[in-house]
Design a protein around this motif. Structure first.
Motif, PDB file in Angstrom:
ATOM      1  N   LEU A 173     -12.158 -12.908   8.757  1.00 28.36           N
ATOM      2  CA  LEU A 173     -11.975 -12.440   7.380  1.00 28.36           C
ATOM      3  C   LEU A 173     -13.094 -11.497   6.969  1.00 28.36           C
ATOM      4  O   LEU A 173     -12.859 -10.491   6.292  1.00 28.36           O
ATOM      5  N   ALA A 174     -14.300 -11.819   7.362  1.00 24.78           N
ATOM      6  CA  ALA A 174     -15.446 -10.982   7.015  1.00 24.78           C
ATOM      7  C   ALA A 174     -15.331  -9.599   7.639  1.00 24.78           C
ATOM      8  O   ALA A 174     -15.611  -8.580   6.989  1.00 24.78           O
ATOM      9  N   GLN A 175     -14.919  -9.543   8.884  1.00 27.42           N
ATOM     10  CA  GLN A 175     -14.774  -8.240   9.539  1.00 27.42           C
ATOM     11  C   GLN A 175     -13.714  -7.389   8.840  1.00 27.42           C
ATOM     12  O   GLN A 175     -13.919  -6.196   8.573  1.00 27.42           O
ATOM     13  N   ALA A 176     -12.575  -8.002   8.522  1.00 30.34           N
ATOM     14  CA  ALA A 176     -11.498  -7.257   7.866  1.00 30.34           C
ATOM     15  C   ALA A 176     -11.920  -6.765   6.483  1.00 30.34           C
ATOM     16  O   ALA A 176     -11.665  -5.606   6.109  1.00 30.34           O
ATOM     17  N   ALA A 177     -12.545  -7.640   5.711  1.00 29.95           N
ATOM     18  CA  ALA A 177     -12.965  -7.271   4.360  1.00 29.95           C
ATOM     19  C   ALA A 177     -14.031  -6.179   4.389  1.00 29.95           C
ATOM     20  O   ALA A 177     -14.037  -5.272   3.553  1.00 29.95           O
ATOM     21  N   ALA A 178     -14.937  -6.251   5.354  1.00 30.99           N
ATOM     22  CA  ALA A 178     -16.007  -5.252   5.445  1.00 30.99           C
ATOM     23  C   ALA A 178     -15.453  -3.874   5.765  1.00 30.99           C
ATOM     24  O   ALA A 178     -15.918  -2.862   5.221  1.00 30.99           O
ATOM     25  N   ILE A 179     -14.465  -3.811   6.642  1.00 27.15           N
ATOM     26  CA  ILE A 179     -13.851  -2.518   6.966  1.00 27.15           C
ATOM     27  C   ILE A 179     -13.241  -1.899   5.711  1.00 27.15           C
ATOM     28  O   ILE A 179     -13.408  -0.701   5.437  1.00 27.15           O
ATOM     29  N   ALA A 180     -12.538  -2.722   4.933  1.00 27.69           N
ATOM     30  CA  ALA A 180     -11.913  -2.218   3.708  1.00 27.69           C
ATOM     31  C   ALA A 180     -12.959  -1.803   2.682  1.00 27.69           C
ATOM     32  O   ALA A 180     -12.840  -0.741   2.043  1.00 27.69           O
ATOM     33  N   ALA A 181     -13.990  -2.615   2.490  1.00 29.37           N
ATOM     34  CA  ALA A 181     -15.024  -2.306   1.499  1.00 29.37           C
ATOM     35  C   ALA A 181     -15.782  -1.038   1.860  1.00 29.37           C
ATOM     36  O   ALA A 181     -16.145  -0.243   0.988  1.00 29.37           O
ATOM     37  N   LEU A 182     -16.017  -0.828   3.152  1.00 30.12           N
ATOM     38  CA  LEU A 182     -16.746   0.349   3.603  1.00 30.12           C
ATOM     39  C   LEU A 182     -16.022   1.631   3.207  1.00 30.12           C
ATOM     40  O   LEU A 182     -16.665   2.652   2.916  1.00 30.12           O
ATOM     41  N   ALA A 183     -14.694   1.565   3.165  1.00 33.27           N
ATOM     42  CA  ALA A 183     -13.899   2.741   2.823  1.00 33.27           C
ATOM     43  C   ALA A 183     -13.653   2.897   1.321  1.00 33.27           C
ATOM     44  O   ALA A 183     -13.099   3.907   0.887  1.00 33.27           O
ATOM     45  N   ASP A 184     -14.065   1.909   0.535  1.00 32.08           N
ATOM     46  CA  ASP A 184     -13.761   1.891  -0.904  1.00 32.08           C
ATOM     47  C   ASP A 184     -14.876   2.591  -1.684  1.00 32.08           C
ATOM     48  O   ASP A 184     -15.745   1.960  -2.295  1.00 32.08           O
ATOM     49  N   LYS A 185     -14.828   3.913  -1.706  1.00 30.46           N
ATOM     50  CA  LYS A 185     -15.880   4.698  -2.352  1.00 30.46           C
ATOM     51  C   LYS A 185     -15.896   4.488  -3.862  1.00 30.46           C
ATOM     52  O   LYS A 185     -16.953   4.492  -4.492  1.00 30.46           O
ATOM     53  N   ASP A 186     -14.713   4.309  -4.449  1.00 32.59           N
ATOM     54  CA  ASP A 186     -14.630   4.111  -5.894  1.00 32.59           C
ATOM     55  C   ASP A 186     -15.370   2.849  -6.314  1.00 32.59           C
ATOM     56  O   ASP A 186     -16.127   2.859  -7.296  1.00 32.59           O
ATOM     57  N   TYR A 187     -15.175   1.767  -5.580  1.00 36.03           N
ATOM     58  CA  TYR A 187     -15.857   0.513  -5.906  1.00 36.03           C
ATOM     59  C   TYR A 187     -17.370   0.682  -5.794  1.00 36.03           C
ATOM     60  O   TYR A 187     -18.133   0.213  -6.643  1.00 36.03           O
ATOM     61  N   LEU A 188     -17.803   1.356  -4.738  1.00 38.47           N
ATOM     62  CA  LEU A 188     -19.239   1.546  -4.533  1.00 38.47           C
ATOM     63  C   LEU A 188     -19.843   2.367  -5.665  1.00 38.47           C
ATOM     64  O   LEU A 188     -20.932   2.063  -6.160  1.00 38.47           O
ATOM     65  N   GLU A 189     -19.134   3.397  -6.099  1.00 41.68           N
ATOM     66  CA  GLU A 189     -19.629   4.222  -7.211  1.00 41.68           C
ATOM     67  C   GLU A 189     -19.688   3.418  -8.509  1.00 41.68           C
ATOM     68  O   GLU A 189     -20.638   3.561  -9.294  1.00 41.68           O
ATOM     69  N   ARG A 190     -18.690   2.574  -8.744  1.00 43.40           N
ATOM     70  CA  ARG A 190     -18.702   1.735  -9.940  1.00 43.40           C
ATOM     71  C   ARG A 190     -19.849   0.732  -9.887  1.00 43.40           C
ATOM     72  O   ARG A 190     -20.502   0.453 -10.907  1.00 43.40           O
ATOM     73  N   SER A 191     -20.119   0.199  -8.704  1.00 43.51           N
ATOM     74  CA  SER A 191     -21.224  -0.755  -8.548  1.00 43.51           C
ATOM     75  C   SER A 191     -22.556  -0.091  -8.874  1.00 43.51           C
ATOM     76  O   SER A 191     -23.400  -0.664  -9.581  1.00 43.51           O
ATOM     77  N   TYR A 192     -22.749   1.117  -8.366  1.00 43.29           N
ATOM     78  CA  TYR A 192     -23.984   1.852  -8.629  1.00 43.29           C
ATOM     79  C   TYR A 192     -24.145   2.133 -10.123  1.00 43.29           C
ATOM     80  O   TYR A 192     -25.217   1.901 -10.709  1.00 43.29           O
ATOM     81  N   ALA A 193     -23.073   2.635 -10.752  1.00 45.43           N
ATOM     82  CA  ALA A 193     -23.154   3.003 -12.172  1.00 45.43           C
ATOM     83  C   ALA A 193     -23.400   1.786 -13.056  1.00 45.43           C
ATOM     84  O   ALA A 193     -24.217   1.838 -13.989  1.00 45.43           O
ATOM     85  N   LEU A 194     -22.702   0.700 -12.796  1.00 47.05           N
ATOM     86  CA  LEU A 194     -22.891  -0.527 -13.576  1.00 47.05           C
ATOM     87  C   LEU A 194     -24.317  -1.034 -13.436  1.00 47.05           C
ATOM     88  O   LEU A 194     -24.955  -1.452 -14.414  1.00 47.05           O
ATOM     89  N   ASN A 195     -24.844  -0.980 -12.220  1.00 51.85           N
ATOM     90  CA  ASN A 195     -26.194  -1.467 -11.977  1.00 51.85           C
ATOM     91  C   ASN A 195     -27.242  -0.599 -12.674  1.00 51.85           C
ATOM     92  O   ASN A 195     -28.203  -1.123 -13.250  1.00 51.85           O
ATOM     93  N   LYS A 196     -27.061   0.698 -12.622  1.00 52.10           N
ATOM     94  CA  LYS A 196     -28.025   1.606 -13.264  1.00 52.10           C
ATOM     95  C   LYS A 196     -28.082   1.343 -14.767  1.00 52.10           C
ATOM     96  O   LYS A 196     -29.172   1.249 -15.353  1.00 52.10           O
ATOM     97  N   ALA A 197     -26.913   1.186 -15.391  1.00 51.03           N
ATOM     98  CA  ALA A 197     -26.869   0.903 -16.823  1.00 51.03           C
ATOM     99  C   ALA A 197     -27.453  -0.470 -17.129  1.00 51.03           C
ATOM    100  O   ALA A 197     -28.158  -0.651 -18.137  1.00 51.03           O
ATOM    101  N   GLY A 198     -27.189  -1.450 -16.269  1.00 49.41           N
ATOM    102  CA  GLY A 198     -27.706  -2.801 -16.484  1.00 49.41           C
ATOM    103  C   GLY A 198     -29.220  -2.866 -16.369  1.00 49.41           C
ATOM    104  O   GLY A 198     -29.875  -3.584 -17.145  1.00 49.41           O
TER     105      GLY A 198
END
Length: 373
Positions: free
Chosen positions: A269-294
């Motif tokens: 499960l971890a391998q499959a989820a990591a492959i998907a997360a690695l390709a999810d640029k939108d999520y990564l950008e949202r994580s960065y923006a939320l963190n910067k504001a926080g």
């Protein structure tokens, strides 16, 4: 049974280890104080407040049909995705059960009794634990402004040193060393010690750096055969509960790491989820923006409360509160979990993970009330 336990003999360096203290789970706090778990907020373990990416959740569900089988022991598909992302051959990559596993694997491969590691004061506790577990010697270098003093760390390298750990950004203080200084340090180490001393560059919080501060650490791996770069999916990628990390190093070092890596250390499960997360640029950008504001939200609150804090490059802020043990207890009573860092040599400080805006505000309100009492 008790007699048998008392008669057990363990190596002295193992008996002397103080176990790692993780952030308090929500369920544990609920039991201790009779609180409703739904009312508790946890800002203690540097987790991503956005939760798991939807893309990773979908991949996880799809992979569930194969759970009767062992996972791919070599993580072929995940390594291929990482190799494409970072522009290296797959045999430059080692997979870990979180980046914590990568650090342990590096210590297991390169340390033994009669050797030493170098790391900074107030750096990630696992450097000490991994060194101690191998019976090796600790060389802890005093921090400079709560971060790494690379000149002092270079000077501390001894004839028996085999590993140097650098956390960048650093946990729990949040400090950062610019790429040019890292590159200069690597050049000095390699020129003076060749491949005898391996440097582990722990970049667990790299994705939270502002774009202008990011540098190509993988390019440094291509240049220096004594460098291991460690990354994780537990922070900005939102997969802390699945435990996926990886290292990038040249093949000679990677081969050593994989000789001592546990088989099947990253589950299906971890391998499959990591492959998907690695390709999810939108999520990564949202994580960065939320963190910067926080971080700004927390920092402004600490300024209003006249509290000293260390400007952070991670997804947390280290704040000086004085009687940290008392304040932490009062926060727990109010259903707010943060992280005491007395074990890191910072008994008057608390580390606060950046949460959702309303979680940050809940913490700020609770802290304000406690300090005013």
């Amino acid at each position: 049974m008790t007699t048998a336990i008392k008669s057990l003999t363990a190596p002295a360096h193992v008996s002397a280890i103080a176990p790692y203290q993780a952030g308090k789970p929500i369920e544990e706090l609920a039991r201790e104080f009779g609180l409703d778990p739904a009312t508790i907020i946890k800002l203690a373990s540097n987790e991503n407040p956005l939760g798991m990416p939807a893309s990773a959740r979908e991949a996880l569900v799809a992979a569930a049909n194969s759970l009767a089988r062992y996972p791919d022991p070599n993580g072929f598909d995940l390594k291929a995705a990482l190799a494409k992302r970072y522009g290296v051959p797959p045999n430059w990559i080692t997979l870990g059960n979180g980046s914590n596993d990568i650090l342990e694997i590096a210590a297991l491969a390169l340390l033994e009794s009669g050797t030493s590691s170098v790391y900074a004061q107030h750096a990630f506790t696992v450097y000490r634990l991994a060194t101690q577990a191998r019976g090796a010697r600790h060389i802890q270098v005093p921090a400079r402004d709560y971060g790494h003093d690379l000149d002092a760390m270079f000077a501390a390298i001894a004839d028996d040193t085999r590993l140097v750990f650098i956390a960048n950004p650093n946990n729990p203080t949040g400090t950062f060393v610019p790429g040019a200084e890292i590159a200069a340090f690597l050049e000095r180490v390699h020129a003076a010690h060749g491949d005898r001393v391996t440097v582990v560059l722990d970049e667990a919080y790299n994705e939270y750096l502002d774009p202008e501060l990011r540098f190509d650490s993988v390019a440094l791996v291509r240049q220096y055969p004594n460098l291991i770069v460690s990354r994780t999916f537990s922070k900005a990628y939102g997969l802390a509960g699945l435990r996926v990390g990886f290292a990038v190093a040249q093949p000679v070092l990677t081969d050593l790491l994989n000789r001592v890596r546990q088989p099947f250390n990253v589950n299906t499960l971890a391998q499959a989820a990591a492959i998907a997360a690695l390709a999810d640029k939108d999520y990564l950008e949202r994580s960065y923006a939320l963190n910067k504001a926080g971080k700004q939200q927390l920092s402004e609150a600490f300024d209003r409360l006249s509290l000293r804090y260390v400007p952070s490059y991670g997804n947390f802020v280290l704040v000086h509160v004085g009687d940290a043990a008392r304040i932490n207890l009062e926060l727990l009573k109010r259903g707010v979990i943060v992280r005491p860092v007395a074990g890191d040599g910072l008994p008057e400080w608390l580390r606060v993970t950046v949460g959702l805006p309303e979680e940050n505000q809940r913490f700020i309100a609770a802290l304000t009330e406690i300090l005013a009492a």
